[in-house]
Design an enzyme around this catalytic site. Structure first.
Site, mmCIF file in Angstrom:
data_model
loop_
_atom_site.group_PDB
_atom_site.id
_atom_site.type_symbol
_atom_site.label_atom_id
_atom_site.label_comp_id
_atom_site.label_asym_id
_atom_site.label_seq_id
_atom_site.Cartn_x
_atom_site.Cartn_y
_atom_site.Cartn_z
ATOM 1 N N ILE A 85 0.680 -10.214 -5.909
ATOM 2 C CA ILE A 85 0.881 -10.626 -7.305
ATOM 3 C C ILE A 85 1.588 -9.523 -8.083
ATOM 4 O O ILE A 85 1.625 -9.541 -9.308
ATOM 5 C CB ILE A 85 -0.490 -10.937 -7.967
ATOM 6 N N ASP A 86 2.164 -8.547 -7.359
ATOM 7 C CA ASP A 86 2.677 -7.342 -8.017
ATOM 8 C C ASP A 86 4.154 -7.380 -8.390
ATOM 9 O O ASP A 86 4.661 -6.460 -9.052
ATOM 10 C CB ASP A 86 2.390 -6.104 -7.139
ATOM 11 N N HIS A 98 0.037 -16.665 -4.611
ATOM 12 C CA HIS A 98 -1.096 -16.357 -5.492
ATOM 13 C C HIS A 98 -0.659 -15.979 -6.907
ATOM 14 O O HIS A 98 -1.430 -15.369 -7.650
ATOM 15 C CB HIS A 98 -1.955 -15.247 -4.860
ATOM 16 N N THR A 127 0.833 -1.220 0.000
ATOM 17 C CA THR A 127 0.000 0.000 0.000
ATOM 18 C C THR A 127 0.861 1.261 0.000
ATOM 19 O O THR A 127 0.502 2.262 -0.623
ATOM 20 C CB THR A 127 -0.973 0.048 1.197
ATOM 21 N N THR A 134 -1.103 -8.247 6.207
ATOM 22 C CA THR A 134 -2.141 -9.200 5.774
ATOM 23 C C THR A 134 -3.207 -9.346 6.848
ATOM 24 O O THR A 134 -2.892 -9.422 8.032
ATOM 25 C CB THR A 134 -1.558 -10.590 5.407
HETATM 26 P P1 OAD Z 1 -6.114 -7.587 2.937
HETATM 27 O O1 OAD Z 1 -6.573 -6.381 2.204
HETATM 28 O O2 OAD Z 1 -7.146 -8.561 3.366
HETATM 29 O O3 OAD Z 1 -5.341 -7.147 4.248
HETATM 30 C C1 OAD Z 1 -4.328 -6.171 4.198
HETATM 31 C C2 OAD Z 1 -3.949 -5.826 5.617
HETATM 32 O O4 OAD Z 1 -2.845 -4.959 5.551
HETATM 33 C C3 OAD Z 1 -5.059 -5.099 6.400
HETATM 34 O O5 OAD Z 1 -5.257 -5.759 7.637
HETATM 35 C C4 OAD Z 1 -4.497 -3.678 6.613
HETATM 36 O O6 OAD Z 1 -4.791 -3.165 7.896
HETATM 37 C C5 OAD Z 1 -3.020 -3.909 6.478
HETATM 38 N N1 OAD Z 1 -2.270 -2.775 5.929
HETATM 39 C C6 OAD Z 1 -2.615 -1.929 4.935
HETATM 40 N N2 OAD Z 1 -1.612 -1.064 4.683
HETATM 41 C C7 OAD Z 1 -0.623 -1.362 5.564
HETATM 42 C C8 OAD Z 1 0.673 -0.832 5.815
HETATM 43 N N3 OAD Z 1 1.156 0.189 5.125
HETATM 44 N N4 OAD Z 1 1.414 -1.405 6.791
HETATM 45 C C9 OAD Z 1 0.937 -2.439 7.520
HETATM 46 N N5 OAD Z 1 -0.273 -2.979 7.335
HETATM 47 C C10 OAD Z 1 -1.046 -2.453 6.363
HETATM 48 O O7 OAD Z 1 -4.992 -8.268 2.052
HETATM 49 P P2 OAD Z 1 -4.408 -9.754 2.120
HETATM 50 O O8 OAD Z 1 -4.396 -10.262 3.525
HETATM 51 O O9 OAD Z 1 -3.142 -9.786 1.352
HETATM 52 O O10 OAD Z 1 -6.216 -13.074 -2.937
HETATM 53 O O11 OAD Z 1 -5.504 -10.534 1.314
HETATM 54 C C11 OAD Z 1 -5.323 -11.885 1.038
HETATM 55 C C12 OAD Z 1 -5.846 -12.227 -0.323
HETATM 56 O O12 OAD Z 1 -7.175 -11.732 -0.470
HETATM 57 C C13 OAD Z 1 -5.122 -11.580 -1.472
HETATM 58 O O13 OAD Z 1 -3.928 -12.248 -1.818
HETATM 59 C C14 OAD Z 1 -6.119 -11.700 -2.570
HETATM 60 C C15 OAD Z 1 -7.344 -11.257 -1.823
HETATM 61 O O14 OAD Z 1 -8.503 -11.718 -2.309
HETATM 62 C C16 OAD Z 1 -6.479 -13.397 -4.211
HETATM 63 O O15 OAD Z 1 -6.641 -12.575 -5.082
HETATM 64 C C17 OAD Z 1 -6.553 -14.871 -4.432
#
Ligand code: OAD
Length: 238
Positions: free
Chosen positions: A105-106, A121, A28, A190
């Site tokens: 995936i970036d 992923h 992000t 995550t």
């Molecule tokens: P999420 O969007 O579910 O979670 C991202 C987490 O990162 C959230 O809890 C935020 O609070 C936190 N966050 C955001 N910016 C941050 C920062 N600068 N520093 C620390 N924390 C921060 O994303 P994922 O857990 O990656 O799958 O989601 C898992 C999967 O869901 C993805 O890989 C994707 C999605 O659907 C597929 O596409 C198969």
């Protein structure tokens, strides 16, 4: 520097077996929205929710709409690695970090110089024909208009894991092995809600489980160190 970050810095200094497991929050600060934050992808309004568009059945049924979303929302031009990506690559070069396991995936970990990156992923930087399996440059998928086609007539798709599709078992097994044997497991950016990736935490048996995540997660109480700050800002202090 707060005391949790200081403790983490100390642990990192003493270790040569760090494993990192991350998600969308790692990117992000590079300008790529995550999925579940209030300004994340799943909070934006489309005709269909993003988790539906990112599913295998939707891709098959409505490829036009899939590619419109993919190019509009998953491909972020000019995104560059941030301090978290760069620090992880530095630790690997120094022999301190064994693997980066990512749900992203970036391709930003590789862009930062990380070499042992386990992409649970997949990656939008690779593409292949959904019919004959031939590899193609990702450009046709990530740019342009309409549905990209292989010479066999099949649809060229990104090499990512869509909902309803299985993860690559070799990659998953390798991730499990790294986590089982890790001295420090740092989990960052995550929400830990998407399985099977989120279940990887269960394989860690050590005593230095670190969570660096803006929002709370359901696993916070299991961690030995919890830091609710931006990961790039935290890692730039390490
Ligand atoms: P999420 O969007 O579910 O979670 C991202 C987490 O990162 C959230 O809890 C935020 O609070 C936190 N966050 C955001 N910016 C941050 C920062 N600068 N520093 C620390 N924390 C921060 O994303 P994922 O857990 O990656 O799958 O989601 C898992 C999967 O869901 C993805 O890989 C994707 C999605 O659907 C597929 O596409 C198969």
């Amino acid at each position: 520097m707060n005391s949790a970050v200081e403790t983490l810095k100390q642990w990192v200094a003493e270790s040569d077996n760090i494993v990192f497991f991350g998600g969308a929050g790692v990117s992000t600060e590079s300008g790529i929205p995550d999925f579940r934050s209030t300004d994340g992808l799943y909070s934006q309004h489309y005709k269909y929710p993003p988790e539906q568009i990112l599913s295998h059945s939707f891709f098959e049924a409505q490829p036009e709409e899939y590619f419109r979303f993919h190019r509009d929302k998953l491909v972020i031009e000019g995104a560059k690695p941030n301090a978290a990506h760069l620090k992880l690559a530095e630790w690997e070069r120094e022999g301190k970090l064994r693997a980066v396991i990512t749900q992203n995936i970036d391709g930003l970990h590789q862009a930062a110089g990380s070499r042992n990156v386990l992409e649970l992923h997949g990656s939008i930087l690779r593409a292949y024909c959904a019919r004959c399996g031939k590899k193609h440059p990702a450009d046709a998928v990530n740019h342009g208009e309409g549905v990209p086609r292989c010479s066999c007539g099949g649809v060229i798709r990104p090499d990512i894991v869509m909902y309803e599709e299985p993860l690559d078992m070799d990659t998953m097994q390798a991730a499990i092995n790294y986590i089982r044997n890790a001295d420090i497991l740092i989990i960052g950016g995550t929400s830990l809600v998407v399985y099977p990736a989120a279940g990887l935490i269960d394989y860690y048996g050590g005593s230095k489980l670190v969570l660096v995540n803006l929002a709370q997660t359901a696993q916070d109480s299991r961690a030995d160190l919890v830091i609710h700050e931006k990961i790039g800002q935290v890692f730039s202090q390490l």
